[in-house]
Design an enzyme around this catalytic site. Structure first.
Site, PDB file in Angstrom:
ATOM      1  N   ASP A 107       0.956  -0.798   0.293  1.00  0.00           N
ATOM      2  CA  ASP A 107       0.377   0.185   0.031  1.00  0.00           C
ATOM      3  C   ASP A 107       0.592   1.129   0.445  1.00  0.00           C
ATOM      4  O   ASP A 107       2.490   1.395   0.654  1.00  0.00           O
ATOM      5  CB  ASP A 107      -0.871   0.216   1.359  1.00  0.00           C
ATOM      6  CG  ASP A 107      -1.969  -1.090   0.879  1.00  0.00           C
ATOM      7  OD1 ASP A 107      -2.313  -1.107  -0.302  1.00  0.00           O
ATOM      8  OD2 ASP A 107      -2.359  -0.984   2.015  1.00  0.00           O
ATOM      9  N   ARG A 158      -1.352   0.144  -8.891  1.00  0.00           N
ATOM     10  CA  ARG A 158      -2.666   0.252  -8.506  1.00  0.00           C
ATOM     11  C   ARG A 158      -2.643   1.585  -8.657  1.00  0.00           C
ATOM     12  O   ARG A 158      -1.931   2.602  -7.686  1.00  0.00           O
ATOM     13  CB  ARG A 158      -3.313  -0.638  -7.542  1.00  0.00           C
ATOM     14  CG  ARG A 158      -4.129   0.334  -6.859  1.00  0.00           C
ATOM     15  CD  ARG A 158      -5.133   0.558  -5.252  1.00  0.00           C
ATOM     16  NE  ARG A 158      -4.692  -1.712  -4.909  1.00  0.00           N
ATOM     17  CZ  ARG A 158      -3.864  -1.066  -3.698  1.00  0.00           C
ATOM     18  NH1 ARG A 158      -3.491  -0.818  -2.689  1.00  0.00           N
ATOM     19  NH2 ARG A 158      -4.075  -3.318  -3.598  1.00  0.00           N
ATOM     20  N   LYS A 161      -7.100   7.461  -6.416  1.00  0.00           N
ATOM     21  CA  LYS A 161      -7.276   8.422  -6.673  1.00  0.00           C
ATOM     22  C   LYS A 161      -6.216   8.961  -5.344  1.00  0.00           C
ATOM     23  O   LYS A 161      -5.733  10.529  -5.228  1.00  0.00           O
ATOM     24  CB  LYS A 161      -8.478   9.116  -5.750  1.00  0.00           C
ATOM     25  CG  LYS A 161      -9.640   9.207  -7.699  1.00  0.00           C
ATOM     26  CD  LYS A 161     -10.660  10.039  -7.492  1.00  0.00           C
ATOM     27  CE  LYS A 161     -11.817   9.240  -9.052  1.00  0.00           C
ATOM     28  NZ  LYS A 161     -12.566  10.350  -9.072  1.00  0.00           N
ATOM     29  N   ALA A 163      -6.293   9.150  -0.684  1.00  0.00           N
ATOM     30  CA  ALA A 163      -7.147   9.628   0.797  1.00  0.00           C
ATOM     31  C   ALA A 163      -6.549  10.049   1.654  1.00  0.00           C
ATOM     32  O   ALA A 163      -7.634  10.243   2.452  1.00  0.00           O
ATOM     33  CB  ALA A 163      -7.797   7.875   0.691  1.00  0.00           C
ATOM     34  N   ARG A 259     -13.058   5.727   9.899  1.00  0.00           N
ATOM     35  CA  ARG A 259     -12.148   6.682   8.894  1.00  0.00           C
ATOM     36  C   ARG A 259     -13.020   6.431   7.561  1.00  0.00           C
ATOM     37  O   ARG A 259     -13.567   7.037   6.834  1.00  0.00           O
ATOM     38  CB  ARG A 259     -10.514   6.655   8.274  1.00  0.00           C
ATOM     39  CG  ARG A 259     -10.131   7.335   7.336  1.00  0.00           C
ATOM     40  CD  ARG A 259      -8.290   7.230   7.784  1.00  0.00           C
ATOM     41  NE  ARG A 259      -7.958   5.544   7.517  1.00  0.00           N
ATOM     42  CZ  ARG A 259      -7.420   4.519   7.682  1.00  0.00           C
ATOM     43  NH1 ARG A 259      -7.317   5.235   9.555  1.00  0.00           N
ATOM     44  NH2 ARG A 259      -7.501   3.230   7.804  1.00  0.00           N
ATOM     45  N   ARG A 260     -12.590   5.318   7.175  1.00  0.00           N
ATOM     46  CA  ARG A 260     -13.715   4.441   6.073  1.00  0.00           C
ATOM     47  C   ARG A 260     -15.158   5.406   6.212  1.00  0.00           C
ATOM     48  O   ARG A 260     -16.509   5.738   5.591  1.00  0.00           O
ATOM     49  CB  ARG A 260     -13.923   3.795   5.546  1.00  0.00           C
ATOM     50  CG  ARG A 260     -14.292   2.811   4.448  1.00  0.00           C
ATOM     51  CD  ARG A 260     -13.448   3.036   3.364  1.00  0.00           C
ATOM     52  NE  ARG A 260     -12.293   2.731   4.176  1.00  0.00           N
ATOM     53  CZ  ARG A 260     -11.355   3.672   3.782  1.00  0.00           C
ATOM     54  NH1 ARG A 260     -11.364   4.227   2.778  1.00  0.00           N
ATOM     55  NH2 ARG A 260      -9.757   2.882   3.310  1.00  0.00           N
TER      56      ARG A 260
END
Length: 278
Positions: A107, A158, A161, A163, A259-260
């Site tokens: 990530d 990947r 945009k 976060a 957060r999500r």
């Protein structure tokens, strides 16, 4: 036990429950990217513990027929405790995965971690001949140039945009400008990459653009979405293209869940409906 409102976005607290979620999701034609929740460890001990947990997850996946892989965060594997700690722990996870033929995503976190993350990806992409993937963020001004570096490497990339909330000096802040950057980066990837394009987006316009670019260039690609967001669309899309769901799990679910839920009004609506029906 996860409350029902959180279980929409988190695949359980334990590995067996997460694997069962992966199995159920596979039955809908969607692959699963499993992420053990945890990040920003200042000390080595928790980073080492999570690296060991990921190695055990690799072993667990290797004993199944699941279409699933794993995704790790640099700060979870010790980047905040020192780049050497991160490199050592990532190598343990990637080496174990390579032994079993399992895939590892790396990530991308905030903009200060970009160089260390891309350096680690390049090293392991070459060593494993494409057994790893990395995430890049379209809101960062540097990403279009970074993609030129990544184009000839094996592995997957990947595009999301972004976060995080980087300063204007290094990032685009307006939604329209981020969307423009995403389109530009996606067009470059389909034209310059031979394989390994992952479209990380819930935006129907970007998914449609990817389909158009695939028709134009023939570049293989996959769509990636988050667990709990547009799951009906995930199933529908999987009927004629490769789709993967990013599914976090583990005991550290509370901060991720909030957060999500709070980052998009649509997610908040999902949560409020769950409360009303509970």
């Amino acid at each position: 036990m996860l409350p029902p409102i959180a279980s929409r976005f988190v695949a359980g607290e334990t590995v067996p429950v997460a694997l069962e979620h992966a199995r159920e999701t596979n039955e809908r034609g969607v692959g699963v990217i499993l992420n053990l929740l945890g990040e920003h460890y200042d000390e080595r001990e928790p980073a080492d513990e999570d690296a060991a947990a990921y190695c055990e997850l690799v072993d667990d996946l290797a004993r199944t027929d699941l279409r699933a892989c794993l995704s790790v965060k640099p700060s979870q594997l010790g980047l905040d405790a020192g780049e050497g700690v991160f490199r050592e722990n990532l190598a343990k996870v990637v080496d174990r995965a390579a032994e079993h033929g399992e895939f590892v995503w790396i990530d991308m976190e905030d903009h200060t971690t970009t160089d260390a993350t891309l350096d680690a990806f390049e090293r392991h992409a070459r060593e494993t001949d494409g057994g790893v993937g990395v995430c890049v963020q379209a809101n960062l001004r540097r990403t279009r140039t970074d993609l030129e570096r990544l184009a000839d490497l094996p592995g997957k990339v990947r595009l999301v945009k972004g976060a995080y909330d980087p300063p204007v000096e290094v990032a685009y802040r307006e939604k329209s400008r981020v969307d423009e950057s995403y389109r530009d980066c996606l067009e470059y990837m389909f034209a310059a990459f031979d394989d390994g394009v992952a479209v990380g987006s819930h935006d129907p316009a970007m998914i449609e653009l990817a389909e158009q670019l695939h028709a134009e260039h023939g570049t293989p690609y996959e769509v990636q979405m988050l667990m709990g967001v547009r799951e009906d669309a995930q199933t529908d899309l999987a009927a004629d293209r490769e789709v993967w769901q990013y599914a976090p799990y583990g005991s550290k679910w509370l901060s991720y869940f909030y957060r999500r839920v709070l980052e998009r009004k649509e997610n908040l609506a999902f949560a409020l409906r769950a409360v009303a029906s509970g």
